[in-house]
Design a protein around this motif. Structure first.
Motif, mmCIF file in Angstrom:
data_model
loop_
_atom_site.group_PDB
_atom_site.id
_atom_site.type_symbol
_atom_site.label_atom_id
_atom_site.label_comp_id
_atom_site.label_asym_id
_atom_site.label_seq_id
_atom_site.Cartn_x
_atom_site.Cartn_y
_atom_site.Cartn_z
ATOM 1 N N VAL A 444 0.888 -1.168 0.000
ATOM 2 C CA VAL A 444 0.000 0.000 0.000
ATOM 3 C C VAL A 444 0.922 1.212 0.000
ATOM 4 O O VAL A 444 1.523 1.538 1.021
ATOM 5 C CB VAL A 444 -0.923 0.019 1.223
ATOM 6 C CG1 VAL A 444 -1.828 1.253 1.176
ATOM 7 C CG2 VAL A 444 -1.764 -1.244 1.285
ATOM 8 N N THR A 448 -1.025 7.004 -3.767
ATOM 9 C CA THR A 448 -1.865 6.047 -4.481
ATOM 10 C C THR A 448 -2.308 6.639 -5.817
ATOM 11 O O THR A 448 -2.885 7.726 -5.862
ATOM 12 C CB THR A 448 -3.109 5.687 -3.652
ATOM 13 O OG1 THR A 448 -2.678 5.081 -2.429
ATOM 14 C CG2 THR A 448 -3.999 4.729 -4.407
ATOM 15 N N GLN A 508 -6.747 6.004 -0.765
ATOM 16 C CA GLN A 508 -5.888 5.160 0.063
ATOM 17 C C GLN A 508 -6.628 3.899 0.511
ATOM 18 O O GLN A 508 -6.055 2.811 0.551
ATOM 19 C CB GLN A 508 -5.384 5.942 1.268
ATOM 20 C CG GLN A 508 -4.081 5.405 1.823
ATOM 21 C CD GLN A 508 -3.297 6.486 2.535
ATOM 22 O OE1 GLN A 508 -3.862 7.341 3.195
ATOM 23 N NE2 GLN A 508 -1.981 6.465 2.416
ATOM 24 N N ALA A 511 -6.657 1.500 -2.301
ATOM 25 C CA ALA A 511 -5.349 0.846 -2.380
ATOM 26 C C ALA A 511 -5.213 -0.248 -1.332
ATOM 27 O O ALA A 511 -4.657 -1.321 -1.592
ATOM 28 C CB ALA A 511 -4.241 1.881 -2.222
#
Length: 609
Positions: A444, A448, A508, A511
């Motif tokens: 992650v 992103t 995020q 992601a």
């Protein structure tokens, strides 16, 4: 306003492909792709020759037809029978010429489109195989323009080279043979001399002109790159009210392109004028010789018509020789640029005989005296050594620029280290295949970037064959399912270019969802919750801790409160590990970590004043 970067008045810097690879070498690179369709190529060449034979036969029949009309008076039967047969044959030859040309195009289409597809796919795959360094330094607009022109140039190049140049040469040889055998050598000599002068003038002027076309292409790529870069940074342009500045920069490139195109156009007029002078001189000389022969009784009226028809048939395609030759040269230049991309050195490559990464469960990860620098003069990591035991979580904290995110890039093998080793489950990552390595790691990232597609597509990118139920389960774990379900189109909601329709926190969480869907044995969280509010951060941290159970996890964080449960915390500064231990051990030590904790704790406490 001061200009940053190279002087905009000069052409953009670009390697001259002609200096590194000749036109013949470029053609040699293309031939293997066409050779996959060798039987189609052979059939297309056969149809091309048949079409030219039929085309050359037309003036011959036209001569016989005209001569047949000059029969003695009273021969009405011959007048009725012979011309009718010749007219029918004339029509069949005309039809045959068109039919063979169409068959040639039909047979060869699969070869040209197939070769273009193969080269485009190989270029695309090679670009994905290049290192992150190349993609950080590239100009996307110019690169995509080069690929687009290269793919388009393959079809034009083959068509022009095989069906214009080669076909014209076949026809010229046939005509010269007919003229030399039926008449005196002067006819063949005049035709050959005119052709040599015509081709020589065309090649000489076109070689001189190609510099202007190449310069125009460079300015075209530069203008395209500026436009793409400006549009991709639309919000930044708006933030600083720089619409007019961007328009001026783009207009400067367009003006440079216009001037280069004007040079190309003016020199084209010079080329065409010279060609017409040579053609006119050749036609006058041939017709003068033919009319003299008719007047002297050596030739018939049909011979005169045949010679004129031959000259017209030859000079019509030759009239486009300058355009064809220029296009061939330009297509070779465009194709060479694409081959140059394909030849770009693959900085990070699988070692010969590399085996897939072998894992039987969560792997242990070790960094052993790792040294790394993006540029030799600026070292990033200096002798970093640590271990992430199998199934445990290690967190890395420290100030910006300490080298934290570089650890994840090296572990993912976006770059190769200069010294030391990175080992996963006892295997040096430089000795295993990149595909198997990256399949075992889920990340992650801090920044992103999403595809301009649906939310479902972006989540399912973590496992492209996932079911809708699995996608929704990952979204729930990332605490974004309720937000998606509330949208009018649900999981079919488009996220926009680079995901700009979503907020930072929403991107995020998408992601996080796609990494959870991938479900790898090794996880990397690089500031995974930095864009989330406190409530969502605490909720997702709990989910991430649950997901990390039984997996080997590297957490890169700025907020220390997110890593207090890590099995070990590493404190980095200036590319070195300066402290290591658990949260409680580091606080008790009263060192750098304790100072950072106290500073962040004070900043989070509301001012009581």
């Amino acid at each position: 306003m001061r200009r940053f970067g190279p002087d905009s008045a000069s052409p953009p810097a670009a390697a001259d492909p002609a200096a590194s690879r000749t036109d013949w070498a470029t053609l040699a690179r293309l031939l293997p792709y066409l050779w996959q369709y060798k039987w189609r190529v052979a059939a297309a060449v056969a149809f091309m020759v048949a079409a030219k034979v039929a085309n050359v036969g037309v003036p011959l029949l036209l001569k016989e037809l005209i001569d047949a009309m000059t029969v003695p008076l009273g021969s009405s039967a011959a007048l009725l029978v012979v011309p009718v047969g010749l007219v029918a044959a004339y029509g069949l030859l005309r039809l045959g010429n068109s039919l063979f040309n169409e068959l040639r195009e039909l047979v060869f289409a699969k070869a040209t489109h197939g070769a273009a597809r193969s080269i485009a796919l190989k270029t695309f795959e090679h670009l994905h195989a290049l290192s992150l360094r190349f993609h950080l330094e590239r100009q996307t607009g110019g690169m995509t323009r080069d690929i687009e022109r290269g793919v388009r140039g393959i079809e034009s190049l083959v068509s022009f080279a095989l069906f214009n140049i080669a076909a014209t040469l076949v026809e010229v040889l046939l005509v010269l043979t007919v003229l030399a055998t039926r008449f005196d050598a002067w006819f063949a000599g005049i035709t050959l001399a005119a052709l040599v002068l015509y081709i020589g003038w065309t090649v000489w002027v076109t070689e001189w002109r190609i510099q202007f076309r190449r310069q125009a292409n460079q300015f075209d790529s530069a203008a395209h790159s500026k436009a793409i870069d400006s549009l991709l940074n639309y919000e930044t342009v708006k933030y600083f009210n720089n619409e007019s500045f961007e328009a001026r920069r783009y207009d400067e490139s367009l003006e440079q392109l216009r001037l280069a195109q004007l040079k190309s156009r003016s020199t084209l007029s010079l080329l065409n004028t010279g060609q017409q002078v040579i053609i006119a001189a050749g036609l006058v000389a041939m017709l003068w010789r033919a009319t003299e022969g008719v007047a002297a009784g050596r030739m018939t009226l049909g011979d005169l018509v045949m010679v004129n028809a031959f000259m017209i048939q030859i000079y019509i395609p030759l009239n486009f020789l300058g355009v064809v030759y220029r296009e061939i040269k330009q297509n070779l230049t465009d194709l060479d640029k694409m081959f140059t991309l394909m030849d770009r050195h693959q900085e990070v490559a699988d070692a010969p005989g590399a085996a897939p990464l072998a894992l039987s469960g969560p792997p242990a990860v070790r960094f052993e005296d790792v040294h790394f620098a993006y540029e030799p003069a600026r070292p990033i990591l200096q002798g970093v050594s640590f271990e992430i035991p199998a199934g445990q979580t290690v967190a890395v904290v420290g100030p910006s620029g300490a080298g934290k995110s570089t650890l994840s890039r090296l572990l993912f093998r976006f770059y190769d280290i200069q010294q030391g080793r990175i080992v996963i489950a006892g295997q040096d990552i430089r000795g295993v295949t990149q595909q198997s390595l990256r399949r075992a790691i889920g990340i992650v990232p801090q920044d992103t970037v999403l595809f301009n597609d649906t939310v479902a597509y972006n989540i399912a990118y973590g496992q492209t064959d996932a079911t809708q139920q699995e996608v929704e389960q990952a979204a729930r774990a990332a605490r974004i399912h309720d937000f998606i379900a509330a949208q009018p189109r649900g999981y079919e909601t488009m996220v926009g270019e680079r995901g700009l329709k979503l907020s930072g926190g929403e991107k995020q969480r998408v992601a996080i969802a796609r990494t959870l869907l991938k479900n790898p044995p090794l996880l990397i969280f690089d500031e995974a919750t930095s864009a989330l509010d406190s409530a969502n951060e605490r909720a997702i941290q709990a989910e991430l801790r649950a997901v990390a159970q039984g997996k080997t996890t590297l957490v890169i964080a700025h907020r220390l409160s997110t890593v207090v449960d890590a099995h070990q915390i590493l404190v980095m500064d200036a590319g070195r590990i300066v402290e290591r231990g658990t949260h409680s051990q580091l606080l008790a030590a009263g060192g750098r970590y304790a100072q950072m904790w106290a500073l962040q704790h004070r900043s989070e406490v509301p001012n009581s004043a």
